[in-house]
Design an enzyme around this catalytic site. Structure first.
Site, PDB file in Angstrom:
ATOM      1  N   LYS A 200       0.864  -1.185   0.000  1.00  0.00           N
ATOM      2  CA  LYS A 200       0.000   0.000   0.000  1.00  0.00           C
ATOM      3  C   LYS A 200       0.893   1.225   0.000  1.00  0.00           C
ATOM      4  CE  LYS A 200      -3.611   2.258   2.649  1.00  0.00           C
ATOM      5  NZ  LYS A 200      -4.447   2.188   3.845  1.00  0.00           N
ATOM      6  N   ARG A 210     -10.732   9.953   1.954  1.00  0.00           N
ATOM      7  CA  ARG A 210     -10.635  10.546   3.296  1.00  0.00           C
ATOM      8  C   ARG A 210     -11.805  11.482   3.572  1.00  0.00           C
ATOM      9  NH1 ARG A 210      -3.967  10.989   3.469  1.00  0.00           N
ATOM     10  NH2 ARG A 210      -3.697   8.719   3.233  1.00  0.00           N
ATOM     11  N   LYS A 253      -2.144  -1.451  -3.939  1.00  0.00           N
ATOM     12  CA  LYS A 253      -3.020  -0.281  -3.854  1.00  0.00           C
ATOM     13  C   LYS A 253      -2.191   0.983  -3.875  1.00  0.00           C
ATOM     14  CE  LYS A 253      -5.940   1.931  -0.485  1.00  0.00           C
ATOM     15  NZ  LYS A 253      -6.476   1.890   0.850  1.00  0.00           N
TER      16      LYS A 253
HETATM   17  C1  PBG Z   1      -6.817   3.617   5.255  1.00  0.00           C
HETATM   18  C2  PBG Z   1      -7.407   3.381   3.934  1.00  0.00           C
HETATM   19  C3  PBG Z   1      -7.219   4.189   2.822  1.00  0.00           C
HETATM   20  C4  PBG Z   1      -7.995   3.680   1.799  1.00  0.00           C
HETATM   21  C5  PBG Z   1      -8.614   2.536   2.279  1.00  0.00           C
HETATM   22  N1  PBG Z   1      -8.246   2.358   3.619  1.00  0.00           N
HETATM   23  C6  PBG Z   1      -6.363   5.319   2.531  1.00  0.00           C
HETATM   24  C7  PBG Z   1      -5.629   6.080   3.511  1.00  0.00           C
HETATM   25  O1  PBG Z   1      -6.201   7.061   4.040  1.00  0.00           O
HETATM   26  O2  PBG Z   1      -4.461   5.788   3.733  1.00  0.00           O
HETATM   27  C8  PBG Z   1      -8.075   4.316   0.450  1.00  0.00           C
HETATM   28  C9  PBG Z   1      -9.099   3.863  -0.466  1.00  0.00           C
HETATM   29  C10 PBG Z   1      -9.421   4.803  -1.543  1.00  0.00           C
HETATM   30  O3  PBG Z   1      -8.789   5.858  -1.745  1.00  0.00           O
HETATM   31  O4  PBG Z   1     -10.390   4.496  -2.253  1.00  0.00           O
HETATM   32  N2  PBG Z   1      -6.548   2.546   6.022  1.00  0.00           N
HETATM   33 ZN    ZN Z   2      -5.919   3.477   8.092  1.00  0.00          ZN
END
Ligand code: PBG
Ligand code: ZN
Length: 327
Positions: A200, A210, A253
């Site tokens: 990630k 967010r 991701k």
């Molecule tokens: C955090 C989390 C994020 C996403 C899913 N779980 C991003 C983050 O704030 O680091 C992102 C998914 C998206 O952008 O669609 N644990």
């Molecule tokens: Zn998180």
């Protein structure tokens, strides 16, 4: 043979011929639909930066899950927006936590739908980081890996207890997969699988998520626990660790900017591999389409096909429902 060789063109002549020689087939079986569950009832709260995506109360999430199951989508992944946040994210292991309520309700309403829970803390902590924060001797703050792991085990045990089929840790804590596997096995949940967000990246493309998950960090960023977008060897190392620790499936991701990583991960490990077409990637297509600059359906299918062609067996996508109808 005469040149130029005309073979390629002969096989592109009609849609049926193209269908016969197509190498990558996108199917509804490949799709995982993200859902955002919030408190209340009868609530569907749209998100400006993600047209078509909404925070939904449990009853609405259940309705939506029924529709998705009816369309043949095999799985949903749940993200929770809790009633209240605190420094440790205790809603994540409460019996009346927002995700626990949703898992129970979906489990009752949809017999065969696979329920995946996203496992993290950033939506549940008042500081917005993916775990517990501690203060270093020099006064700066950092994510406390080991304290966070303990809470992670509690969260996962609770998700499993309420009926999750697959847990998907997205916090990028070191040792998260082994902590989770051990916790699940100790509690008798040997059949609950782990889909690890193994590679990630610290990406700018999480912006709209967010907003919808209300999980932007209050201070700093996630660059100390999420990966540097410049690295691929490191991504392979991250995945290797998670595989060793017991991940059943692994995820890369975001998806589109990391197709090279995805390809290497699939080649190297041969595990069921997922890719997350994230919020910013989705929002870009939406925004361009809204301006009349792109053909939305065509681009969504092309992008999702490309993600699969690069090596993804599964795609987490906000286009899941649309794709299920278009394919
Ligand atoms: C955090 C989390 C994020 C996403 C899913 N779980 C991003 C983050 O704030 O680091 C992102 C998914 C998206 O952008 O669609 N644990
Ligand atoms: Zn998180």
């Amino acid at each position: 043979m005469a040149f130029p060789d005309t073979r390629p063109r002969r096989l592109r002549r009609t849609p049926t011929l193209r269908r016969m020689v197509r190498e990558t087939r996108l199917s509804v079986d490949d799709l995982i639909a993200p859902l955002f569950v919030r408190p209340g009832s009868g609530v569907t709260k749209p998100i400006d930066s993600m047209p078509g995506v909404a925070q939904m109360s449990v009853d609405r999430v259940v309705e939506e899950s029924r529709v998705l199951e009816e369309l043949g989508i095999p799985a949903v992944i749940l993200f929770g927006i809790p009633e209240a946040k605190d420094p440790i994210g205790s809603d994540t292991w409460s019996d009346e936590g927002i995700v626990q309520q949703a898992v129970r309700a979906i489990r009752q309403a949809c017999r065969d739908l696979i329920i995946i829970t996203d496992v993290c803390f950033c939506e549940y902590t008042d500081h917005g980081h993916c775990g517990v924060i501690s203060t270093r001797r020099d006064g700066t703050k950092e994510l406390d890996n080991d304290a966070s792991l303990e809470n992670l085990a509690k969260q996962v045990a609770s998700h499993a207890k309420h009926g999750a089929d697959i847990v998907a840790p997205s916090c990028m804590l070191d040792g998260m997969v082994s902590a989770i596997r051990q916790g699940l096995d100790d509690d008798g949940y040997q059949d609950v699988a782990i889909l690890s967000y193994a590679a990630k990246f610290a990406s700018g493309y999480y912006g709209p998520f967010r907003d919808v998950a209300e999980s932007a960090p209050e201070f700093g960023d996630r660059a100390s626990y999420q990966m540097d977008p410049a690295n691929t060897d490191e991504a392979l190392n991250e995945v290797a660790l998670d595989v060793e620790e017991g991940a059943d499936m692994v995820m890369v991701k975001p998806a589109v900017n990391y197709l090279d990583v995805l390809q290497r991960v699939k080649e190297e490990f041969g595990l069921p591999t997922a890719a997350y077409h994230v919020s910013g990637e989705f929002a870009m297509i939406k925004a361009a389409a809204a301006n009349g600059w792109l053909d939305e359906q065509r681009c969504a299918i092309e992008t999702t096909t490309a993600i699969k062609r690069a090596g993804a067996d599964l795609v987490l996508t906000y286009y899941a429902k649309d794709l299920a109808k278009w394919l």
